[in-house]
Motif scaffolding. Sequence first.
Motif, PDB file in Angstrom:
ATOM      1  N   GLN A  66     -19.914  -6.355  19.786  1.00 59.12           N
ATOM      2  CA  GLN A  66     -20.357  -5.067  19.253  1.00 59.12           C
ATOM      3  C   GLN A  66     -19.971  -4.968  17.785  1.00 59.12           C
ATOM      4  OE1 GLN A  66     -21.973  -2.398  21.040  1.00 59.12           O
ATOM      5  NE2 GLN A  66     -22.317  -4.141  22.382  1.00 59.12           N
ATOM      6  N   GLY A  67     -20.874  -4.414  16.967  1.00 54.59           N
ATOM      7  CA  GLY A  67     -20.537  -4.182  15.568  1.00 54.59           C
ATOM      8  C   GLY A  67     -20.893  -5.348  14.662  1.00 54.59           C
ATOM      9  N   ILE A  68     -20.432  -5.255  13.431  1.00 49.29           N
ATOM     10  CA  ILE A  68     -20.842  -6.239  12.438  1.00 49.29           C
ATOM     11  C   ILE A  68     -20.107  -7.558  12.637  1.00 49.29           C
ATOM     12  CG2 ILE A  68     -21.454  -4.505  10.731  1.00 49.29           C
ATOM     13  CD1 ILE A  68     -18.802  -5.072   9.349  1.00 49.29           C
ATOM     14  N   LEU A  69     -20.676  -8.609  12.072  1.00 47.81           N
ATOM     15  CA  LEU A  69     -20.050  -9.935  12.135  1.00 47.81           C
ATOM     16  C   LEU A  69     -19.485 -10.271  10.762  1.00 47.81           C
ATOM     17  CD1 LEU A  69     -22.783 -12.071  13.931  1.00 47.81           C
ATOM     18  CD2 LEU A  69     -20.600 -11.389  14.892  1.00 47.81           C
ATOM     19  N   LEU A  70     -18.248 -10.745  10.733  1.00 45.99           N
ATOM     20  CA  LEU A  70     -17.682 -11.180   9.458  1.00 45.99           C
ATOM     21  C   LEU A  70     -17.566 -12.700   9.388  1.00 45.99           C
ATOM     22  CD1 LEU A  70     -15.049  -8.377   8.946  1.00 45.99           C
ATOM     23  CD2 LEU A  70     -17.248  -8.654   7.809  1.00 45.99           C
ATOM     24  N   ALA A  71     -17.764 -13.349  10.533  1.00 45.40           N
ATOM     25  CA  ALA A  71     -17.762 -14.813  10.603  1.00 45.40           C
ATOM     26  C   ALA A  71     -18.475 -15.169  11.897  1.00 45.40           C
ATOM     27  CB  ALA A  71     -16.339 -15.336  10.605  1.00 45.40           C
ATOM     28  N   PRO A  72     -18.907 -16.426  12.056  1.00 44.75           N
ATOM     29  CA  PRO A  72     -19.518 -16.800  13.337  1.00 44.75           C
ATOM     30  C   PRO A  72     -18.523 -16.598  14.481  1.00 44.75           C
ATOM     31  CG  PRO A  72     -19.875 -18.514  11.695  1.00 44.75           C
ATOM     32  CD  PRO A  72     -18.912 -17.532  11.092  1.00 44.75           C
ATOM     33  N   LEU A  73     -19.012 -16.176  15.643  1.00 47.54           N
ATOM     34  CA  LEU A  73     -18.152 -16.047  16.826  1.00 47.54           C
ATOM     35  C   LEU A  73     -18.116 -17.406  17.502  1.00 47.54           C
ATOM     36  CD1 LEU A  73     -19.752 -12.758  18.117  1.00 47.54           C
ATOM     37  CD2 LEU A  73     -17.500 -12.943  17.077  1.00 47.54           C
ATOM     38  N   GLY A  74     -16.991 -18.083  17.368  1.00 49.45           N
ATOM     39  CA  GLY A  74     -16.971 -19.466  17.829  1.00 49.45           C
ATOM     40  C   GLY A  74     -17.825 -20.268  16.873  1.00 49.45           C
ATOM     41  N   PHE A  75     -18.167 -21.476  17.250  1.00 47.55           N
ATOM     42  CA  PHE A  75     -19.046 -22.230  16.364  1.00 47.55           C
ATOM     43  C   PHE A  75     -19.895 -23.181  17.185  1.00 47.55           C
ATOM     44  CE2 PHE A  75     -20.206 -25.816  13.707  1.00 47.55           C
ATOM     45  CZ  PHE A  75     -20.739 -25.167  12.608  1.00 47.55           C
ATOM     46  N   THR A  76     -21.194 -23.069  17.020  1.00 47.31           N
ATOM     47  CA  THR A  76     -22.076 -24.008  17.696  1.00 47.31           C
ATOM     48  C   THR A  76     -23.322 -24.213  16.854  1.00 47.31           C
ATOM     49  OG1 THR A  76     -23.440 -24.385  19.625  1.00 47.31           O
ATOM     50  CG2 THR A  76     -23.070 -22.103  19.034  1.00 47.31           C
ATOM     51  N   THR A  77     -23.818 -25.417  16.874  1.00 46.65           N
ATOM     52  CA  THR A  77     -25.061 -25.681  16.149  1.00 46.65           C
ATOM     53  C   THR A  77     -26.218 -25.777  17.133  1.00 46.65           C
ATOM     54  OG1 THR A  77     -24.534 -28.018  16.250  1.00 46.65           O
ATOM     55  CG2 THR A  77     -23.978 -26.873  14.208  1.00 46.65           C
ATOM     56  N   ARG A  78     -25.984 -25.228  18.343  1.00 50.08           N
ATOM     57  CA  ARG A  78     -27.002 -25.364  19.377  1.00 50.08           C
ATOM     58  C   ARG A  78     -28.332 -24.726  18.968  1.00 50.08           C
ATOM     59  NH1 ARG A  78     -25.410 -23.169  25.046  1.00 50.08           N
ATOM     60  NH2 ARG A  78     -23.429 -22.979  23.973  1.00 50.08           N
ATOM     61  N   GLY A  79     -28.231 -23.572  18.277  1.00 53.48           N
ATOM     62  CA  GLY A  79     -29.448 -22.902  17.813  1.00 53.48           C
ATOM     63  C   GLY A  79     -30.308 -23.842  16.989  1.00 53.48           C
ATOM     64  N   TYR A  80     -29.635 -24.603  16.129  1.00 56.54           N
ATOM     65  CA  TYR A  80     -30.375 -25.508  15.253  1.00 56.54           C
ATOM     66  C   TYR A  80     -30.921 -26.698  16.023  1.00 56.54           C
ATOM     67  CZ  TYR A  80     -28.630 -22.543  11.619  1.00 56.54           C
ATOM     68  OH  TYR A  80     -28.390 -21.447  10.857  1.00 56.54           O
ATOM     69  N   THR A  81     -30.197 -27.113  17.082  1.00 57.06           N
ATOM     70  CA  THR A  81     -30.721 -28.183  17.931  1.00 57.06           C
ATOM     71  C   THR A  81     -32.019 -27.739  18.598  1.00 57.06           C
ATOM     72  OG1 THR A  81     -28.402 -28.458  18.459  1.00 57.06           O
ATOM     73  CG2 THR A  81     -29.921 -29.967  19.520  1.00 57.06           C
ATOM     74  N   PHE A  82     -32.036 -26.466  19.047  1.00 53.96           N
ATOM     75  CA  PHE A  82     -33.268 -25.945  19.659  1.00 53.96           C
ATOM     76  C   PHE A  82     -34.411 -25.982  18.651  1.00 53.96           C
ATOM     77  CE2 PHE A  82     -30.391 -23.018  22.293  1.00 53.96           C
ATOM     78  CZ  PHE A  82     -30.113 -24.064  23.155  1.00 53.96           C
ATOM     79  N   VAL A  83     -34.103 -25.549  17.433  1.00 54.96           N
ATOM     80  CA  VAL A  83     -35.148 -25.524  16.414  1.00 54.96           C
ATOM     81  C   VAL A  83     -35.688 -26.931  16.190  1.00 54.96           C
ATOM     82  CG1 VAL A  83     -35.680 -25.006  14.005  1.00 54.96           C
ATOM     83  CG2 VAL A  83     -34.201 -23.490  15.298  1.00 54.96           C
ATOM     84  N   LEU A  84     -34.756 -27.893  16.146  1.00 59.61           N
ATOM     85  CA  LEU A  84     -35.172 -29.287  15.947  1.00 59.61           C
ATOM     86  C   LEU A  84     -36.136 -29.740  17.021  1.00 59.61           C
ATOM     87  CD1 LEU A  84     -31.925 -31.146  14.838  1.00 59.61           C
ATOM     88  CD2 LEU A  84     -34.093 -31.055  13.613  1.00 59.61           C
ATOM     89  N   ASN A  85     -35.936 -29.219  18.231  1.00 58.51           N
ATOM     90  CA  ASN A  85     -36.790 -29.635  19.338  1.00 58.51           C
ATOM     91  C   ASN A  85     -38.003 -28.732  19.532  1.00 58.51           C
ATOM     92  OD1 ASN A  85     -35.192 -31.815  20.093  1.00 58.51           O
ATOM     93  ND2 ASN A  85     -33.759 -30.439  21.115  1.00 58.51           N
ATOM     94  N   TYR A  86     -38.113 -27.703  18.701  1.00 52.00           N
ATOM     95  CA  TYR A  86     -39.178 -26.726  18.871  1.00 52.00           C
ATOM     96  C   TYR A  86     -40.384 -27.208  18.068  1.00 52.00           C
ATOM     97  CZ  TYR A  86     -40.912 -21.979  19.716  1.00 52.00           C
ATOM     98  OH  TYR A  86     -41.614 -20.898  20.137  1.00 52.00           O
TER      99      TYR A  86
END
Lengths: 313, 314
Positions: A66-86
């Motif tokens: 909830q609320g604003i983000l000041l840094a990534p929550l944890g760290f994963t590049t999975r989103g970018y892996t999906f994009v690579l496969n999209y």
Amino acid sequence: MNKSVQSADHSRKTKAWYYGHPSTGSRIFDICNVVFMVLLMVITVYPFLYVLFASLSEPLKLYSHQGILLAPLGFTTRGYTFVLNYRAVWNGYLVTLFLATVGTSLTLVSSLVFAYVLSKQDSMLHGFFTFMAVFTMYFNGGMIPTYLIVKELGLLDSLWSLILPGLISTYYVIILRTAIMSIPKEMVESAELDGANEIIILIRILIPLIVPTIAAIGLFIVVGYWNSWTNALLYIQDGEKQPLQMVLRQIVVNNDMSAAAGTGASNRSGEDSATRLLLKYATIIVSVVPVICVYPFLQKYFTKGVMIGAIKG
Amino acid sequence: MTGEKIIPRKTFRQRLVRDFKRYKLIYLLGFLCLAYYFIFCYLPMGGIVIAFKDFRAARGIFGSKWADPWYKYFDQFFNGYYFARLLRNTLLINVLDLIFGFPAPIILALLLNELRSNSYKRVVQTVSYLPHFISQVVICGIILDFFSSSGVINQIITLLGGNRVLFMQDARYFRPIYVGSGIWQGVGYGSIIYLSALSGVNVDLYDAAAIDGCNRFGRVIHVTIPGILPTVIIMLILKVGSMLSVGFEKIILLYNETIYETADVISSFVYRYGLQKGNYSYATAVGLFNSLFNFALLIGVNALSRKVSEVSLW
């Protein structure tokens, strides 16, 4: 040269005088002004930072956050892996790259050629050419008639429909014409005496002298093509020929990621919507990065951009 | 001098032929470019005739029969259910943008001009121009995400103890979101033109004003603002001259059926009724009304400004 040194000195002196003996009110204003500018920058940049942070966050953490983000929550590049496969995203990238290279070259060359034609002020048809071009800045056929013409030309579902309807931009033509006309006539005349024809004069003499203007306009054209999507909306049905921005619209605005199915994004439905969220943010980042890369170069030409904006209104 | 009188002036035709010979290549290139303008600008203008016809795709633009009466589609639009709503929405978005969006870049330029540090000024400028270069799709995607029912804005509202607001499903919020985000996107880039006007203000005037006892604020009021006024007026003419146009791009990215009441404008209506529903003639009539109205408005405002302030576009 002497003159410019003088005027620079004068303006510095004036500035010092202007800020010479600040009153309390003036100081308070300065502080408020600086703080306001900091706020403005934060408001401008934060939405993009949020998307960047979100794209790198663990999807489930992001989902429950909830609320604003000041840094990534944890760290994963999975989103970018999906994009690579999209596949749709990469396909869109290819179409957009085609527009940014072929489209930009064609627009730049044709605008330059027309600007050169319009720069010949003593030719008898000069007024006629200028009127025909400028009139289109104030009046146009509108969406439907233009669509019907594009259709009759057989350009629907062709990549050319993304380039041709806006090939020559009158605004850029006028700016280029002004740049060409600022070149001393003697340079052109001496080349004419040497027997050079108009094309040679344009390529050998005029273009090298207005490279900064051409570079500026070229950059604006590239960014324009990169961000364009309305022509595709009107003229392209075929999913294979959609430019990046249309694919992005599908994902980000319409929340339609059906084409992502089978990319191995996720088979467990519980995690599915969370990972789709990541895909959305990652796609935005992937599409914005090239513009951010060009941005420092664009910056040099903002003043020229003003002229473009001023004429464009 | 007497020689000039004796030699007869060449006829228009002779001069044209000579001009053609001299500028052979130029004319060739010119007519090539003009062919482009003809196909993609003037043919569509000719295509406007379908506003007065019953367009049938099989018959084409020029083969379709004339509407009966010729103003049928205009009649349908002016007396139709949507006319008042579209006019109101289009005008209101523009009025709000005129009130809030127009002064914003001017104020920003004035504030930037008062910054003491030039390098800080440059940093602020660079950052504030950025949204202008980001695509409308990305910007609208971020807006939709932030204002969605589970978006950041609602998360903050609930953290502060408020109730979730369905911003994008509530017609009341569309105009503020549209105009506000427009300011966010454009304020920095819009300020460039005023900053360049500011750099043209004669510095001696500041000295003179200071000698006359003007403080810093007084100098802004009496020197800076009058200095950029011609630019402001030009921008105002252009703004008021497009009072009845809102681009359809951002609208169709942001709106949905539940908020058509406030969000649907003329251009988005033309897109929906023309291209999506295939009422080509009707949509063309609506579009023609829109562009003629704007054209007339621009000419009117320009003439008015030329009389009142001696600043005008042409």
